[in-house]
Every structure is written in C-alpha cells, then in structure tokens.
Scaffold this motif. Sequence first.
Motif, PDB file in Angstrom:
ATOM      1  N   CYS A 184       0.930  -1.185   0.005  1.00  0.00           N
ATOM      2  CA  CYS A 184       0.012  -0.109   0.018  1.00  0.00           C
ATOM      3  C   CYS A 184       0.989   1.250   0.045  1.00  0.00           C
ATOM      4  O   CYS A 184       2.102   1.159   0.011  1.00  0.00           O
ATOM      5  N   ASP A 185       0.215   2.393   0.109  1.00  0.00           N
ATOM      6  CA  ASP A 185       0.978   3.619   0.051  1.00  0.00           C
ATOM      7  C   ASP A 185       1.736   4.017   1.343  1.00  0.00           C
ATOM      8  O   ASP A 185       2.443   4.786   1.182  1.00  0.00           O
ATOM      9  N   SER A 186       1.209   3.393   2.316  1.00  0.00           N
ATOM     10  CA  SER A 186       2.022   3.447   3.727  1.00  0.00           C
ATOM     11  C   SER A 186       2.948   2.541   3.955  1.00  0.00           C
ATOM     12  O   SER A 186       3.507   2.333   4.909  1.00  0.00           O
ATOM     13  N   PHE A 187       3.388   1.856   2.634  1.00  0.00           N
ATOM     14  CA  PHE A 187       4.697   0.702   2.970  1.00  0.00           C
ATOM     15  C   PHE A 187       5.865   1.294   3.795  1.00  0.00           C
ATOM     16  O   PHE A 187       6.089   2.470   3.178  1.00  0.00           O
ATOM     17  N   GLU A 188       6.556   0.893   4.545  1.00  0.00           N
ATOM     18  CA  GLU A 188       7.802   1.466   4.975  1.00  0.00           C
ATOM     19  C   GLU A 188       8.641   0.081   5.184  1.00  0.00           C
ATOM     20  O   GLU A 188       8.607  -0.571   5.973  1.00  0.00           O
ATOM     21  N   MET A 189       9.879   0.291   4.210  1.00  0.00           N
ATOM     22  CA  MET A 189      10.392  -0.826   4.197  1.00  0.00           C
ATOM     23  C   MET A 189      11.388  -1.343   5.616  1.00  0.00           C
ATOM     24  O   MET A 189      11.673  -0.283   6.191  1.00  0.00           O
ATOM     25  N   LYS A 190      11.323  -2.342   6.074  1.00  0.00           N
ATOM     26  CA  LYS A 190      12.156  -2.748   7.128  1.00  0.00           C
ATOM     27  C   LYS A 190      13.578  -2.150   6.956  1.00  0.00           C
ATOM     28  O   LYS A 190      14.212  -2.552   5.896  1.00  0.00           O
ATOM     29  N   ALA A 191      14.190  -1.898   7.787  1.00  0.00           N
ATOM     30  CA  ALA A 191      15.846  -1.280   7.991  1.00  0.00           C
ATOM     31  C   ALA A 191      16.582  -2.569   7.155  1.00  0.00           C
ATOM     32  O   ALA A 191      17.467  -2.136   6.670  1.00  0.00           O
ATOM     33  N   ALA A 192      16.540  -3.855   7.780  1.00  0.00           N
ATOM     34  CA  ALA A 192      17.467  -4.700   7.158  1.00  0.00           C
ATOM     35  C   ALA A 192      16.711  -6.116   7.178  1.00  0.00           C
ATOM     36  O   ALA A 192      15.704  -6.294   8.003  1.00  0.00           O
ATOM     37  N   LEU A 193      16.950  -6.735   6.107  1.00  0.00           N
ATOM     38  CA  LEU A 193      16.395  -7.951   5.638  1.00  0.00           C
ATOM     39  C   LEU A 193      17.144  -9.289   5.942  1.00  0.00           C
ATOM     40  O   LEU A 193      18.484  -8.717   6.244  1.00  0.00           O
ATOM     41  N   LYS A 194      16.804 -10.365   6.115  1.00  0.00           N
ATOM     42  CA  LYS A 194      17.619 -11.366   6.491  1.00  0.00           C
ATOM     43  C   LYS A 194      19.037 -11.595   5.385  1.00  0.00           C
ATOM     44  O   LYS A 194      18.479 -11.709   4.356  1.00  0.00           O
ATOM     45  N   ASP A 195      20.087 -11.740   5.618  1.00  0.00           N
ATOM     46  CA  ASP A 195      21.158 -11.868   4.848  1.00  0.00           C
ATOM     47  C   ASP A 195      21.682 -13.421   4.714  1.00  0.00           C
ATOM     48  O   ASP A 195      22.776 -13.887   4.981  1.00  0.00           O
ATOM     49  N   ASP A 196      20.693 -14.406   4.147  1.00  0.00           N
ATOM     50  CA  ASP A 196      21.029 -15.743   4.202  1.00  0.00           C
ATOM     51  C   ASP A 196      20.711 -16.189   2.695  1.00  0.00           C
ATOM     52  O   ASP A 196      20.211 -17.246   2.655  1.00  0.00           O
ATOM     53  N   THR A 197      21.328 -15.348   1.701  1.00  0.00           N
ATOM     54  CA  THR A 197      21.121 -15.767   0.231  1.00  0.00           C
ATOM     55  C   THR A 197      22.319 -16.979   0.057  1.00  0.00           C
ATOM     56  O   THR A 197      23.343 -16.389  -0.351  1.00  0.00           O
ATOM     57  N   ASN A 198      21.761 -18.012   0.249  1.00  0.00           N
ATOM     58  CA  ASN A 198      22.728 -18.954  -0.243  1.00  0.00           C
ATOM     59  C   ASN A 198      22.056 -20.334  -0.703  1.00  0.00           C
ATOM     60  O   ASN A 198      20.859 -20.027  -0.702  1.00  0.00           O
ATOM     61  N   CYS A 199      22.668 -21.418  -1.187  1.00  0.00           N
ATOM     62  CA  CYS A 199      22.157 -22.549  -1.663  1.00  0.00           C
ATOM     63  C   CYS A 199      20.990 -23.329  -0.744  1.00  0.00           C
ATOM     64  O   CYS A 199      19.798 -23.566  -1.350  1.00  0.00           O
ATOM     65  N   ILE A 200      21.262 -23.249   0.446  1.00  0.00           N
ATOM     66  CA  ILE A 200      20.370 -23.881   1.289  1.00  0.00           C
ATOM     67  C   ILE A 200      18.909 -23.262   1.521  1.00  0.00           C
ATOM     68  O   ILE A 200      17.765 -23.687   1.636  1.00  0.00           O
TER      69      ILE A 200
END
Length: 82
Positions: free
Chosen positions: A34-50
């Motif tokens: 929506c227009d009130s969307f506020e992105m979280k300051a940090a997302l999980k940084d677990d981008t790997n094969c698992i």
Amino acid sequence: MSIRLGNSCINCENLLEGNTCKVHGVKVGNSYTCDSFEMKAALKDDTNCITCVRYESSDCANPQKAAPGMSCSHWAPQNATA
C-alpha cells in the motif's frame, strides 16, 4: 513493469505479529502492499544454496556446484515471510 520482492507487507515495518497491519488494522498477506509501505531497515542476509528454492531441484542453474553457504546469481527465496 518491475517486480519487487521487498515491496510487500511482509517486508514492511508496519506488519505486526499475526500478519496484521498496524496502520490499517487488517490481516494482510505477502502479496499485499500500500501507499503506507515502510521498508524494514534490514532483511535477512542468508542468500545461499540452502535457502534457495531451486536447491537440489531440476531447475538449479549449477547442480554440480551447489552447496551449503554457496550463492549464485540464480538464487530465489524459499519463502518471503517476516
């Protein structure tokens, strides 16, 4: 048209426990935004094969090399929950 994984209620600071929006007071899902969307300051940084939905599947781009802790440009999240 652009597709943005992070631009949904799941990654919004206004999401409360139980998938309730604190701005609108309604239950939301991962396809809502929506227009009130506020992105979280940090997302999980677990981008790997698992954590990749393609890991050990027939559409893995590098099946002979894929291993825990490794990442590639074809990574796709298994889920997008907060």
